[in-house]
Write an enzyme that holds these catalytic residues in place. Structure first.
Site, PDB file in Angstrom:
ATOM      1  N   LYS A   1       0.807  -1.164  -0.044  1.00  0.00           N
ATOM      2  CA  LYS A   1      -0.048   0.189  -0.021  1.00  0.00           C
ATOM      3  C   LYS A   1       0.930   1.164  -0.246  1.00  0.00           C
ATOM      4  O   LYS A   1       0.666   2.240  -0.730  1.00  0.00           O
ATOM      5  CB  LYS A   1      -0.966  -0.003   1.222  1.00  0.00           C
ATOM      6  CG  LYS A   1      -2.003   1.056   1.255  1.00  0.00           C
ATOM      7  CD  LYS A   1      -3.020   0.569   2.062  1.00  0.00           C
ATOM      8  CE  LYS A   1      -3.141   0.300   3.494  1.00  0.00           C
ATOM      9  NZ  LYS A   1      -3.281   1.751   4.209  1.00  0.00           N
TER      10      LYS A   1
ATOM     11  N   ARG B   1       2.800   5.968  -3.365  1.00  0.00           N
ATOM     12  CA  ARG B   1       3.819   6.873  -3.683  1.00  0.00           C
ATOM     13  C   ARG B   1       3.815   6.722  -5.462  1.00  0.00           C
ATOM     14  O   ARG B   1       4.324   7.521  -6.005  1.00  0.00           O
ATOM     15  CB  ARG B   1       4.868   6.421  -3.176  1.00  0.00           C
ATOM     16  CG  ARG B   1       5.108   6.858  -1.693  1.00  0.00           C
ATOM     17  CD  ARG B   1       5.968   6.164  -0.718  1.00  0.00           C
ATOM     18  NE  ARG B   1       6.193   6.830   0.827  1.00  0.00           N
ATOM     19  CZ  ARG B   1       5.304   6.429   1.677  1.00  0.00           C
ATOM     20  NH1 ARG B   1       4.095   5.532   1.223  1.00  0.00           N
ATOM     21  NH2 ARG B   1       5.516   6.919   2.864  1.00  0.00           N
TER      22      ARG B   1
ATOM     23  N   GLY C   1      -5.032   7.892   5.711  1.00  0.00           N
ATOM     24  CA  GLY C   1      -4.179   8.912   6.417  1.00  0.00           C
ATOM     25  C   GLY C   1      -3.024   9.393   5.790  1.00  0.00           C
ATOM     26  O   GLY C   1      -2.377  10.328   5.565  1.00  0.00           O
TER      27      GLY C   1
ATOM     28  N   ARG D   1      -7.733  12.129  13.072  1.00  0.00           N
ATOM     29  CA  ARG D   1      -6.204  12.052  13.302  1.00  0.00           C
ATOM     30  C   ARG D   1      -5.507  13.196  13.096  1.00  0.00           C
ATOM     31  O   ARG D   1      -5.726  14.146  12.546  1.00  0.00           O
ATOM     32  CB  ARG D   1      -5.676  10.767  12.141  1.00  0.00           C
ATOM     33  CG  ARG D   1      -6.490   9.643  12.372  1.00  0.00           C
ATOM     34  CD  ARG D   1      -6.351   8.470  11.564  1.00  0.00           C
ATOM     35  NE  ARG D   1      -4.771   8.227  11.471  1.00  0.00           N
ATOM     36  CZ  ARG D   1      -4.280   7.265  10.606  1.00  0.00           C
ATOM     37  NH1 ARG D   1      -4.971   6.820   9.628  1.00  0.00           N
ATOM     38  NH2 ARG D   1      -2.856   7.001  10.665  1.00  0.00           N
TER      39      ARG D   1
ATOM     40  N   SER E   1       7.966   9.550  11.662  1.00  0.00           N
ATOM     41  CA  SER E   1       6.679   9.267  10.879  1.00  0.00           C
ATOM     42  C   SER E   1       7.076   9.391   9.417  1.00  0.00           C
ATOM     43  O   SER E   1       7.596  10.583   9.113  1.00  0.00           O
ATOM     44  CB  SER E   1       5.591  10.328  11.204  1.00  0.00           C
ATOM     45  OG  SER E   1       4.451  10.341  10.248  1.00  0.00           O
TER      46      SER E   1
ATOM     47  N   GLN F   1       5.076   9.390   7.127  1.00  0.00           N
ATOM     48  CA  GLN F   1       4.177  10.246   6.139  1.00  0.00           C
ATOM     49  C   GLN F   1       4.465  11.613   6.527  1.00  0.00           C
ATOM     50  O   GLN F   1       4.436  12.511   5.594  1.00  0.00           O
ATOM     51  CB  GLN F   1       2.609  10.219   6.932  1.00  0.00           C
ATOM     52  CG  GLN F   1       2.095   8.730   6.728  1.00  0.00           C
ATOM     53  CD  GLN F   1       0.744   8.459   7.574  1.00  0.00           C
ATOM     54  OE1 GLN F   1       0.432   9.027   8.322  1.00  0.00           O
ATOM     55  NE2 GLN F   1       0.241   7.226   7.081  1.00  0.00           N
TER      56      GLN F   1
ATOM     57  N   ASP G   1       2.551  -1.200  12.132  1.00  0.00           N
ATOM     58  CA  ASP G   1       1.334  -1.540  11.425  1.00  0.00           C
ATOM     59  C   ASP G   1       0.908  -3.021  11.815  1.00  0.00           C
ATOM     60  O   ASP G   1       0.083  -3.344  11.758  1.00  0.00           O
ATOM     61  CB  ASP G   1       1.362  -1.379   9.922  1.00  0.00           C
ATOM     62  CG  ASP G   1       1.205   0.215   9.642  1.00  0.00           C
ATOM     63  OD1 ASP G   1       0.577   0.938  10.339  1.00  0.00           O
ATOM     64  OD2 ASP G   1       1.522   0.554   8.192  1.00  0.00           O
TER      65      ASP G   1
ATOM     66  N   ARG H   1      -5.234   1.824  18.258  1.00  0.00           N
ATOM     67  CA  ARG H   1      -4.935   0.582  18.244  1.00  0.00           C
ATOM     68  C   ARG H   1      -4.414   0.002  19.369  1.00  0.00           C
ATOM     69  O   ARG H   1      -4.400  -1.352  19.697  1.00  0.00           O
ATOM     70  CB  ARG H   1      -4.060   0.107  16.876  1.00  0.00           C
ATOM     71  CG  ARG H   1      -4.813   0.180  15.843  1.00  0.00           C
ATOM     72  CD  ARG H   1      -3.980  -0.260  14.745  1.00  0.00           C
ATOM     73  NE  ARG H   1      -4.422  -0.239  13.111  1.00  0.00           N
ATOM     74  CZ  ARG H   1      -4.153   0.084  12.182  1.00  0.00           C
ATOM     75  NH1 ARG H   1      -2.792   0.281  12.026  1.00  0.00           N
ATOM     76  NH2 ARG H   1      -5.036   0.260  10.938  1.00  0.00           N
TER      77      ARG H   1
HETATM   78  C1  S3P Z   1       2.855   4.944   6.385  1.00  0.00           C
HETATM   79  C2  S3P Z   1       3.418   5.205   7.245  1.00  0.00           C
HETATM   80  C3  S3P Z   1       3.038   4.903   8.752  1.00  0.00           C
HETATM   81  C4  S3P Z   1       2.251   3.470   8.767  1.00  0.00           C
HETATM   82  C5  S3P Z   1       1.080   3.880   7.735  1.00  0.00           C
HETATM   83  C6  S3P Z   1       1.671   3.894   6.082  1.00  0.00           C
HETATM   84  C7  S3P Z   1       3.369   5.372   4.999  1.00  0.00           C
HETATM   85  O1  S3P Z   1       2.488   5.986   9.250  1.00  0.00           O
HETATM   86  O2  S3P Z   1       1.568   3.378  10.157  1.00  0.00           O
HETATM   87  O3  S3P Z   1       0.436   2.647   7.536  1.00  0.00           O
HETATM   88  O4  S3P Z   1       2.985   4.709   3.805  1.00  0.00           O
HETATM   89  O5  S3P Z   1       4.120   6.321   4.808  1.00  0.00           O
HETATM   90  P1  S3P Z   1       3.437   6.901  10.197  1.00  0.00           P
HETATM   91  O6  S3P Z   1       4.473   7.395   9.041  1.00  0.00           O
HETATM   92  O7  S3P Z   1       2.446   8.120  10.632  1.00  0.00           O
HETATM   93  O8  S3P Z   1       4.048   6.337  11.405  1.00  0.00           O
END
Ligand code: S3P
Length: 429
Positions: free
Chosen positions: A25, A30, A94, A122, A167, A169, A315, A346
């Protein structure tokens, strides 16, 4: 969040056969974003068909890209990145919400990003804070802490940021924004998080350097005019593979091969933890980043999980908790407060699931202690709370129940793994 749908599963089953998890995913998201930023036509093989990724494809179309689905691959041809005529809806994702905020902050136009109830609860302050420091014009609900967010594309300046709390993200949002800033942007991370954004940007010809230093890895993006179109190949999702690996280890009589899984040190912490617990998990490399994974029924012993390693299995903790419930001794998980900020809280939803299966668990602010036992799990009704990873963890738990497990709200698996229950049905004997 997909609510609704219930499944009833009968336990004491083994998993037998071969399974290729859907496309990863994180990489799928990306590959879409990089394709819509590129000039020319990109091809993506093996992309996830979960609702989260489909939401990304729809958004690419709204932003002006031509997307064609050829079955085994999709092609994306972008024509710049246009102001959309309506709100962009990320659904339950997210990752899309955070990454796109960074992508759009330096683009011309007005963009409104909305999500479902879960995404809109979130935290977004962690993304809006650094982007605003770079000069972005973004407004979010509740004093810029929550989505929906509205973005008016602005001229951005480079900056130096620390990725705390770790993070991927947030790091990715800053790097995407930095592509169009007027000077370089650096993100330093003391705790490594998945580097898919920087690695894929590098592959697509963006100005990226990744340099280890005394305070951690420094990732620097220099403003880049042209992102190259590419052929992306998405390997099987590490996080989805984790469900099958844990099932194959715990369900007596299983003979399972999980095929073509993305294996990356920042993602495969769960394999290290399982091996530490005495699991017989073997990787059979297919290439530098992909492996088949085999496993054999194993008697596990408890372990402690905490510190930096948590980011590499963030995750997978709900399904690791199922493994811990079968291990001899008490497994303690700490430094995992980020789990409270995922699709659901979670820590709370995992503890509730375990208790319903009759497992002894103590909840902490930043983790849990799980007392393992080799007794079968109790027949249970488990609420997914709309969280795909809780629903799939409960399904793996159901293999260990002497009797029936009902999962309420099982449809949410479609956010990441629409065929999960069909595949489970085919593999269980
Ligand atoms: C992800 C980063 C993680 C992960 C999410 C996917 C990503 O979150 O929990 O399911 O694809 O960058 P965080 O970067 O906020 O920890």
């Amino acid at each position: 969040m997909t609510l609704g749908g219930n499944v009833k599963l009968t336990g004491r089953k083994a998993l037998v056969g071969e399974i290729r998890p859907p496309g990863d995913k994180s990489i799928s998201h990306r590959s879409i974003i990089l394709s819509m930023l590129a000039s020319g036509r990109s091809e993506i093989f093996g992309i996830s068909r979960g609702q989260d990724v489909l939401a990304g494809i729809e958004i690419a179309r709204q932003l002006g890209a031509d997307v064609t689905d050829h079955g085994s691959r999709i092609s994306i041809e972008a024509h710049g990145l246009n102001e959309p005529s309506s709100v962009l809806n990320v659904g339950n994702s997210g990752t899309l919400m955070r990454l796109l905020t960074g992508v759009l902050a330096p683009r011309d136009g007005l963009f409104v990003l909305n999500g479902d109830e879960s995404v809109n609860s979130r935290p977004m302050g962690r993304v809006l804070g650094p982007l605003k420091e770079m000069g972005a014009t973004i407004t979010g609900r509740q004093s810029n802490t929550l989505a929906p967010v509205s973005i008016v594309g602005s001229r951005l300046h480079g900056g130096d940021f620390s990725n705390l709390p770790p993070s991927a993200q947030v790091k990715s949002a800053i790097l995407f924004a930095g592509l169009r800033a007027d000077s370089p942007t650096t993100v330093t991370e003391a705790v490594p998080t998945r580097p898919h954004t920087e690695e894929m940007l590098l592959e697509a010809g963006a100005g990226i350097t990744i340099v280890p230093g005394p305070n951690g890895v420094k990732v620097t993006v220099t403003p880049t005019a042209v992102i190259q179109s590419k052929t992306w190949r998405v390997q099987g999702d590490t996080s989805q593979a984790a469900f099958w690996v844990v099932g194959g280890l715990l369900a007596y009589g299983s003979e399972l091969l999980v095929k073509d899984v993305l294996v990356h040190p920042t993602r495969s912490g769960f394999i290290e933890v399982l091996n530490r617990m005495g699991a017989k998990v073997e990787l059979h490399p297919l290439g530098p980043r992909s492996s088949d994974i085999s496993m054999r029924f194993s008697q596990l012993t408890a372990t402690s999980i905490g510190g930096e390693e948590v980011a590499s299995m963030i995750d997978e903790i709900p399904v690791l908790a199922i493994a811990a419930a079968r291990a001899e001794g008490t497994t303690v998980i700490r430094n995992a407060a980020e789990l409270r900020l995922k699709e659901t809280d979670r820590i709370s939803t995992t503890c509730e699931m375990l208790r319903n299966f009759g497992v002894v668990v103590e909840e902490f602010d930043d983790g849990m202690a799980i007392t393992g036992s080799d007794r079968p799990f109790l027949p249970a009704t488990i609420q997914s709370h709309g969280d795909h990873r809780i629903a799939m963890s409960a399904a793996i738990g159901s293999l260990l129940v002497d009797g029936e497990t009902e999962i309420i709200g099982s449809d949410c698996v479609s956010t990441s793994y629409p065929s999960f229950f069909t595949k489970l049905g085919l593999l269980t004997v």
